[in-house]
Design a protein around this motif. Structure first.
Motif, PDB file in Angstrom:
ATOM      1  N   HIS A  91      11.602 -17.350   6.317  1.00  0.00           N
ATOM      2  CA  HIS A  91      12.962 -17.300   5.781  1.00  0.00           C
ATOM      3  C   HIS A  91      13.962 -17.804   6.809  1.00  0.00           C
ATOM      4  O   HIS A  91      15.124 -18.040   6.475  1.00  0.00           O
ATOM      5  CB  HIS A  91      13.324 -15.884   5.313  1.00  0.00           C
ATOM      6  N   TYR A  99       5.247 -15.479   7.045  1.00  0.00           N
ATOM      7  CA  TYR A  99       4.633 -14.736   5.942  1.00  0.00           C
ATOM      8  C   TYR A  99       3.515 -15.611   5.387  1.00  0.00           C
ATOM      9  O   TYR A  99       3.736 -16.780   5.082  1.00  0.00           O
ATOM     10  CB  TYR A  99       5.675 -14.437   4.859  1.00  0.00           C
ATOM     11  N   PHE A 133       7.059 -10.297   2.022  1.00  0.00           N
ATOM     12  CA  PHE A 133       8.229 -11.154   1.861  1.00  0.00           C
ATOM     13  C   PHE A 133       9.168 -10.624   0.783  1.00  0.00           C
ATOM     14  O   PHE A 133       8.764 -10.364  -0.341  1.00  0.00           O
ATOM     15  CB  PHE A 133       7.794 -12.577   1.503  1.00  0.00           C
ATOM     16  N   HIS A 135      12.846 -11.839   1.020  1.00  0.00           N
ATOM     17  CA  HIS A 135      14.076 -12.460   1.510  1.00  0.00           C
ATOM     18  C   HIS A 135      14.723 -13.324   0.436  1.00  0.00           C
ATOM     19  O   HIS A 135      14.108 -13.678  -0.561  1.00  0.00           O
ATOM     20  CB  HIS A 135      13.785 -13.266   2.780  1.00  0.00           C
ATOM     21  N   ILE A 138      14.034 -19.372   1.718  1.00  0.00           N
ATOM     22  CA  ILE A 138      13.016 -19.859   2.655  1.00  0.00           C
ATOM     23  C   ILE A 138      13.539 -21.152   3.267  1.00  0.00           C
ATOM     24  O   ILE A 138      14.363 -21.851   2.671  1.00  0.00           O
ATOM     25  CB  ILE A 138      11.637 -20.097   1.987  1.00  0.00           C
TER      26      ILE A 138
END
Length: 163
Positions: A91, A99, A133, A135, A138
């Motif tokens: 991210h 990730y 993940f 977020h 990316i």
């Protein structure tokens, strides 16, 4: 939300922002160049060596932050060689960990669908005690091969989408 193209390969694709990172950064001898195939696909191929404590090859692509809101997975159209690979996302290019999601390949064209919520955090091959993940965007993706054995590999990539 409509699919967002992270990268579509064609004969006209500019792949200069794709960067290979092999275990040579730590003394290894693996080699995995990245190029366009004669048909216009991304071609990640080479040899993984365990010499000098090596054992991996990867290729990365960084881009402007892409929002993940409304998307649940990443779809990759590819043709593999029957080996296992990792697809990695970050991210932020400013963090040291990524990730990861592993996937197996067949020797035919296929769509690999990787749910965002299944990407787990790792650093240098070790799992981190952080949530999977979750977020809002990316800004880097990568393919990595590291199967703990010496081997030749070849991965052809048609497209990568956030859906």
């Amino acid at each position: 939300m409509a699919a967002q193209h992270i990268f579509d390969f064609s004969l006209e694709s500019d792949i200069s922002d794709w960067n290979v990172v092999d275990d040579v950064v730590m003394g290894g001898r693996s080699d995995g160049p990245f190029q366009l195939s004669p048909e216009g696909h991304g071609e990640f191929r080479g040899t993984v060596s365990l010499e000098n404590n090596g054992g991996f090859s990867s290729v990365r692509y960084s881009f402007a932050p892409m929002a993940t809101e409304g998307n649940t997975h990443i779809r990759i159209r590819l043709k593999g060689d029957g080996k296992s690979y990792q697809f990695r996302i970050r991210h932020s290019t400013g963090i040291s960990y990524s990730y990861n999601h592993s996937f197996d390949t067949a020797m035919v064209w296929e769509d690999i669908v990787l749910p965002l919520k299944e990407f787990y955090p790792t650093y240098r091959g070790r799992n981190l005690d952080l949530p999977n993940f979750e977020h809002e965007h990316i800004e880097e993706i990568a393919f990595l091969i590291s199967n703990k054995k010496p081997e030749k590999f070849k991965l052809l990539i048609d497209f990568i989408r956030l859906e």
